[in-house]
Write a protein that holds these residues in place. Structure first.
Motif, PDB file in Angstrom:
ATOM      1  N   PHE A 622      15.871  32.363 -20.455  1.00 51.12           N
ATOM      2  CA  PHE A 622      16.929  31.533 -21.686  1.00 51.12           C
ATOM      3  C   PHE A 622      17.487  30.654 -20.894  1.00 51.12           C
ATOM      4  N   ILE A 623      16.858  29.910 -19.649  1.00 52.57           N
ATOM      5  CA  ILE A 623      17.121  28.875 -18.778  1.00 52.57           C
ATOM      6  C   ILE A 623      17.314  27.345 -19.230  1.00 52.57           C
ATOM      7  N   ASN A 624      17.820  27.197 -19.876  1.00 54.40           N
ATOM      8  CA  ASN A 624      17.748  25.562 -20.791  1.00 54.40           C
ATOM      9  C   ASN A 624      17.885  24.295 -19.541  1.00 54.40           C
ATOM     10  N   HIS A 625      17.907  23.976 -20.011  1.00 52.25           N
ATOM     11  CA  HIS A 625      17.188  21.740 -19.612  1.00 52.25           C
ATOM     12  C   HIS A 625      18.437  21.656 -19.354  1.00 52.25           C
ATOM     13  N   SER A 626      18.760  21.046 -17.817  1.00 51.24           N
ATOM     14  CA  SER A 626      20.126  19.819 -17.763  1.00 51.24           C
ATOM     15  C   SER A 626      19.259  18.350 -17.166  1.00 51.24           C
ATOM     16  N   CYS A 627      19.632  17.414 -17.652  1.00 50.97           N
ATOM     17  CA  CYS A 627      19.684  16.016 -17.078  1.00 50.97           C
ATOM     18  C   CYS A 627      20.136  16.364 -15.574  1.00 50.97           C
ATOM     19  N   SER A 628      21.352  16.728 -15.270  1.00 48.98           N
ATOM     20  CA  SER A 628      21.909  17.001 -13.469  1.00 48.98           C
ATOM     21  C   SER A 628      22.078  19.296 -13.635  1.00 48.98           C
ATOM     22  N   PRO A 629      21.137  19.415 -13.257  1.00 48.71           N
ATOM     23  CA  PRO A 629      20.639  21.235 -12.815  1.00 48.71           C
ATOM     24  C   PRO A 629      21.327  21.617 -11.750  1.00 48.71           C
ATOM     25  N   ASN A 630      21.652  22.981 -12.010  1.00 53.58           N
ATOM     26  CA  ASN A 630      21.875  23.586 -11.027  1.00 53.58           C
ATOM     27  C   ASN A 630      20.633  24.185  -9.857  1.00 53.58           C
ATOM     28  N   LEU A 631      19.901  24.416 -10.682  1.00 53.71           N
ATOM     29  CA  LEU A 631      18.708  24.902 -10.122  1.00 53.71           C
ATOM     30  C   LEU A 631      17.264  24.141 -10.303  1.00 53.71           C
ATOM     31  N   ALA A 650       9.795  30.615  -9.214  1.00 53.38           N
ATOM     32  CA  ALA A 650      10.723  31.456  -8.354  1.00 53.38           C
ATOM     33  C   ALA A 650      11.452  29.733  -8.281  1.00 53.38           C
ATOM     34  N   PHE A 651      13.024  30.317  -9.421  1.00 53.73           N
ATOM     35  CA  PHE A 651      14.349  29.840  -9.356  1.00 53.73           C
ATOM     36  C   PHE A 651      15.131  29.662  -8.639  1.00 53.73           C
ATOM     37  N   VAL A 652      15.787  29.182  -7.654  1.00 51.21           N
ATOM     38  CA  VAL A 652      16.617  28.288  -6.829  1.00 51.21           C
ATOM     39  C   VAL A 652      17.666  28.142  -7.239  1.00 51.21           C
ATOM     40  N   ALA A 653      18.660  28.903  -6.538  1.00 52.32           N
ATOM     41  CA  ALA A 653      20.295  27.706  -6.797  1.00 52.32           C
ATOM     42  C   ALA A 653      20.295  26.543  -5.749  1.00 52.32           C
ATOM     43  N   SER A 654      20.237  25.730  -6.656  1.00 51.35           N
ATOM     44  CA  SER A 654      20.482  24.161  -5.765  1.00 51.35           C
ATOM     45  C   SER A 654      21.185  23.336  -5.445  1.00 51.35           C
ATOM     46  N   HIS A 655      22.493  24.232  -6.212  1.00 51.58           N
ATOM     47  CA  HIS A 655      24.125  24.214  -5.410  1.00 51.58           C
ATOM     48  C   HIS A 655      25.058  25.277  -5.463  1.00 51.58           C
ATOM     49  N   ASP A 656      25.845  24.770  -4.653  1.00 51.88           N
ATOM     50  CA  ASP A 656      26.558  26.656  -4.727  1.00 51.88           C
ATOM     51  C   ASP A 656      27.281  26.780  -6.320  1.00 51.88           C
ATOM     52  N   ILE A 657      26.618  27.716  -7.207  1.00 55.99           N
ATOM     53  CA  ILE A 657      26.889  28.066  -8.661  1.00 55.99           C
ATOM     54  C   ILE A 657      28.057  28.684  -8.398  1.00 55.99           C
ATOM     55  N   PRO A 658      29.326  28.550  -9.469  1.00 55.47           N
ATOM     56  CA  PRO A 658      30.270  29.258  -9.688  1.00 55.47           C
ATOM     57  C   PRO A 658      29.839  30.741 -10.531  1.00 55.47           C
ATOM     58  N   ALA A 659      31.161  31.663 -10.399  1.00 59.47           N
ATOM     59  CA  ALA A 659      30.430  32.491 -11.577  1.00 59.47           C
ATOM     60  C   ALA A 659      31.048  32.469 -12.911  1.00 59.47           C
ATOM     61  N   ARG A 660      30.162  33.115 -13.858  1.00 59.37           N
ATOM     62  CA  ARG A 660      30.147  32.129 -15.059  1.00 59.37           C
ATOM     63  C   ARG A 660      29.278  31.102 -15.408  1.00 59.37           C
ATOM     64  N   THR A 661      29.026  30.125 -14.641  1.00 58.51           N
ATOM     65  CA  THR A 661      28.189  28.706 -14.862  1.00 58.51           C
ATOM     66  C   THR A 661      27.444  28.673 -15.177  1.00 58.51           C
ATOM     67  N   GLU A 662      26.921  28.099 -16.400  1.00 60.56           N
ATOM     68  CA  GLU A 662      25.093  28.345 -16.843  1.00 60.56           C
ATOM     69  C   GLU A 662      24.180  27.753 -15.803  1.00 60.56           C
ATOM     70  N   PHE A 663      23.133  28.221 -15.738  1.00 60.47           N
ATOM     71  CA  PHE A 663      22.095  28.029 -15.134  1.00 60.47           C
ATOM     72  C   PHE A 663      21.118  27.071 -15.774  1.00 60.47           C
ATOM     73  N   THR A 664      21.128  25.667 -14.878  1.00 57.09           N
ATOM     74  CA  THR A 664      20.373  25.326 -15.781  1.00 57.09           C
ATOM     75  C   THR A 664      19.165  24.271 -14.909  1.00 57.09           C
ATOM     76  N   PHE A 665      17.948  23.819 -15.273  1.00 54.51           N
ATOM     77  CA  PHE A 665      16.974  23.050 -14.049  1.00 54.51           C
ATOM     78  C   PHE A 665      16.154  22.454 -15.715  1.00 54.51           C
ATOM     79  N   ASP A 666      15.946  21.051 -14.115  1.00 53.19           N
ATOM     80  CA  ASP A 666      15.024  19.929 -14.857  1.00 53.19           C
ATOM     81  C   ASP A 666      13.971  20.112 -15.494  1.00 53.19           C
ATOM     82  N   TYR A 667      13.551  20.530 -16.656  1.00 51.00           N
ATOM     83  CA  TYR A 667      11.845  21.402 -17.461  1.00 51.00           C
ATOM     84  C   TYR A 667      10.770  19.990 -17.420  1.00 51.00           C
TER      85      TYR A 667
END
Ligand SMILES: C[S@@+](CC[C@H](N)C(=O)[O-])C[C@H]1O[C@@H](n2cnc3c(N)ncnc32)[C@H](O)[C@@H]1O
Length: 717
Positions: A622-631, A650-667
């Motif tokens: 369910f992880i969506n794409h973002s052009c400014s991802p946090n994963l 493997a998915f890794v947090a590339s930023h500190d991510i506050p709770a309830r902020t959507e996870f995204t990565f660059d497809y």
């Protein structure tokens, strides 16, 4: 008794220790039979007659009875001479034995029988003696021994021979335990196009990868000295006569039946999960939207490691269960609560119980626009409300996650009353792949293992030495920080982190970060513009490894292999990757090419695989794409050799991510580069249009709704 007209022969005691072997049957040095016999002359027959002449009785009294015993025999090349002790005769010097030729009239039957029995015993005792049809019996030490061989051989021929191949298969199966005895076959070299969705793209040079031809014949290239199990060692302990080719065919035969079976109702927990300290969670279905704790628990503090679960163990729940449940779902009752308690405590039957026990009264999961009244299940028609279906999904997925030691998965819809579009047969897999029959997962014996004390020392850890994770001086380095976070030090995308594995002597080392059960609870939620997405319920630290992309792994050139596999979305059989890529874009978004990291146009030397999460998978689908991802994603291996093209993503947090902020990565991170090039070329064209210029190969992408200020405008899936 009897026999010689002139001599009475006493029966010899065949079982007595008095059987004497003139020619020692254990004469190991091939030398003379008697210490006083002359040493054999080189080139002469070893089987020389004793210098002792055969005595004649001359004019002995023929009318009297002579009793005697055979006490030994001497063997010549062609004939046997018997040593006979006379009971009522002796020479002047007191000796009373004579040599008799084999054609004596002395009844030899008892003696021969005793000898035969003795040889049989010998043959039985000498089980370490291999019977080889090619062995020249005359090279054995003594005639008796060669007779023993011969008799053993005859017996072996008469009786069923030990089945070395069956034994070997058993041995392999035993060694592998749950792991299927698969061996990678040779695969034709394939020119990868690497243009499929969610591709991991990078400029990795394929030439740096080793050719993967994991046939048994080439297995030695993978079996490093430190490997605790190798085919070589296997064969040496069984039968040297087993050819590697035979072994390969064995393994391959066994692998043909090795498709991991996924029970439609999960197998009962036989205690494997109990090795793991399972964190306390709120009961999945008794919660409201979970309130995030302030900080994420550290992997080191909470994440006790466990052995990777088998596919069957990890798998779990199908949407058909939802339907089965819904058909039986009664209205909430007071007894439901009792049953629910029982179900939760009985880990061993959690999913089975779900089918039998009613769900609890609807918890206040927020679903649908606030103005709507949540619907309740209509038990008479079998219809259940979306809210109820979401809860069931939440229960089911969380139950499997819990069984694997992982944190819960929640489902929330605050936008409308839809539920995620999942096939009825969908199965949740927390941390393993399900393999198609065509994927020959190499057996654990091919893994390079380590026996180091500190696996953080990448240059001395045998597992990591094989990795391409190296600095400029070509020295391997460790992929994680001291606190178990990803160090972001991969030289480029596509390089695999090699973690320690089941064959290593370290059981709980720091080089197993991606294998630690997920301790970040996640929430699958409906987004405004991108369908369903996923977010953490707690704050997540940069470098935190969150999980791996799971699904059904198939050879990329065969998307659909079996008619038995139900693919309701897509019933076509695709024979090639090009054909596979023609599948509708809305369906292709759930496929991940494991070779997407290869640079285009460079020959790929290992088999190509794709992970498909349409029918099997986990929350990462369910992880969506973002052009400014946090994963970010990285490749990691721990249960396959690095060279065989079957890493985990493997998915890794590339930023500190506050709770309830959507996870995204660059497809498709590589798009950025291409885009820059194309837009640079397009300079001078009408302003404003430039922003949306797409490289040709990117046509067919879909509009991106990530909402980032740096949005590229489209995504390639
Ligand atoms: C791996 S799925 C992600 C989960 C998906 N949103 C769902 O509801 O199942 C990929 C699909 O999500 C949608 N998607 C993901 N990111 C998107 C984005 N930035 N803009 C538009 N659609 C997106 C696309 O339809 C894509 O094919």
């Amino acid at each position: 008794m009897v026999t010689r007209p002139d001599i009475e022969v006493l029966p010899s005691d065949s079982d007595s220790d008095g059987l004497s072997y003139v020619q020692s049957d254990i004469e190991e040095d091939g030398g003379s039979l008697f210490s006083d016999s002359p040493a054999p002359i080189e080139g002469q027959e070893r089987w020389r007659a004793s210098p002792t002449p055969v005595e004649t009785f001359g004019d002995v009294e023929m009318d009297r009875e002579w009793s005697c015993q055979i006490i030994g025999e001497e063997l010549d090349k062609d004939e046997k001479t018997l040593s006979v002790r006379w009971d009522n005769w002796q020479r002047a010097d007191g000796t009373n034995t004579t040599w008799e030729t084999d054609d004596t009239t002395v009844d030899l039957s008892v003696w021969k029988k005793a000898q035969k029995k003795h040889r049989r015993n010998l043959a039985n005792q000498t089980i370490e003696i291999d019977v080889h049809t090619t062995t020249d019996v005359h090279n054995t030490r003594t005639y008796l021994r060669s007779q023993a061989y011969q008799e053993k051989l005859d017996r072996v021929r008469r009786e069923p021979q030990p089945d070395y191949f069956a034994d070997m298969a058993k041995l392999l199966a035993k060694r592998q335990g749950d792991v299927q005895p698969n061996v990678i076959q040779r695969h034709a070299i394939y020119q990868g196009s690497s243009s499929s969705p969610l591709a991991l793209r990078s400029n990795q040079r394929a030439s740096t990868r080793q050719q993967t031809e994991l046939s048994i014949a080439s297995s030695t290239t993978l079996a490093r000295a430190s490997s605790t199990v190798s085919i070589a060692s296997v064969s040496s302990v069984t039968a040297t006569s087993i050819s590697k080719a035979h072994l390969a065919s064995l393994s391959q035969n066994s692998s043909s039946t090795s498709l991991p079976t996924v029970p439609s109702i999960p197998a009962l927990d036989k205690g494997k999960g109990k090795e793991v300290a399972i964190p306390e969670y709120p009961e999945p279905y008794s919660i409201d939207v979970p309130q995030p704790p302030s900080t994420a628990p550290s992997a080191k503090a909470k994440g006790k490691r466990r052995a990777p679960p088998s596919e069957a163990e990890d798998s779990d729940f199908s949407m058909s269960s939802v339907h089965a449940i819904s058909a039986q779902h009664p209205t909430a009752s007071s007894s439901a609560k009792k049953k629910r308690t029982r179900v939760i405590r009985s880990e061993s039957s959690e999913n089975v119980a779900m089918l039998q026990s009613p769900s609890p009264p609807s918890p206040p999961i927020r679903i649908g626009p606030p103005r709507r009244t949540p619907s309740t299940p209509n038990t008479s028609t079998g219809d259940i409300s979306p809210a109820h279906k979401l809860r069931q999904l939440q229960q089911a997925w969380s139950a499997v996650a819990k069984r694997n030691g992982a944190a819960p998965i929640y489902f929330v819809n605050e936008i409308d009353d839809s539920i995620p579009e999942l096939d009825p047969s969908f199965r949740y897999l927390e941390s393993t792949y399900i393999f198609s029959p065509t994927v020959q997962k190499p057996d654990a014996g091919f893994l390079t293992s380590c026996s180091c004390k500190d696996c953080r020392q990448a240059k001395t850890c045998d597992c990591q030495i094989v990795s391409e994770l190296r600095n400029e001086a070509d020295v391997p380095f460790f992929a994680y920080t001291h606190s178990g976070l990803y160090a972001f030090n991969l030289p480029r995308l596509g390089v695999e982190v090699v973690e320690c594995n089941q064959m290593c002597s370290c059981t709980n080392c720091d080089n197993r970060v991606s294998q630690i059960p997920r301790d970040v609870p996640v929430e699958v939620f409906k987004t405004r513009h991108c369908g369903w997405g996923v977010r953490p319920t707690i704050n997540v630290q940069r470098g935190k490894v969150l999980g791996i992309y799971t699904g059904f792994v198939h050879a990329s050139c065969l998307v659909r292999l079996s008619r038995r596999t139900r693919l309701p979305f897509d019933s076509k059989i695709y024979r090639t990757r090009e054909e596979a890529e023609s599948i509708p874009i809305e369906l292709s978004g759930y496929r991940f090419d494991l070779d997407g990291d290869e640079a285009e146009g460079i020959e790929v030397t290992h088999p190509l695989y794709t992970v498909d999460s349409r029918l099997h998978g986990n929350w990462t689908r369910f992880i969506n794409h973002s052009c400014s991802p946090n994963l970010e994603i990285y490749l990691v291996v721990h249960d396959t050799p690095p060279q065989c093209g079957l890493p985990y993503i493997a998915f890794v947090a590339s930023h500190d991510i506050p709770a309830r902020t959507e996870f995204t990565f660059d497809y498709d991170p590589k798009t950025l580069q291409k885009l820059a090039e194309v837009r640079a070329k397009a300079k001078g064209r009408k302003k404003g249009r430039n922003a949306m210029v797409m490289p040709e190969e990117m046509e067919g992408g879909q509009p991106c709704s990530c909402g980032s200020v740096q949005c590229r405008g489209f995504i390639i899936v």
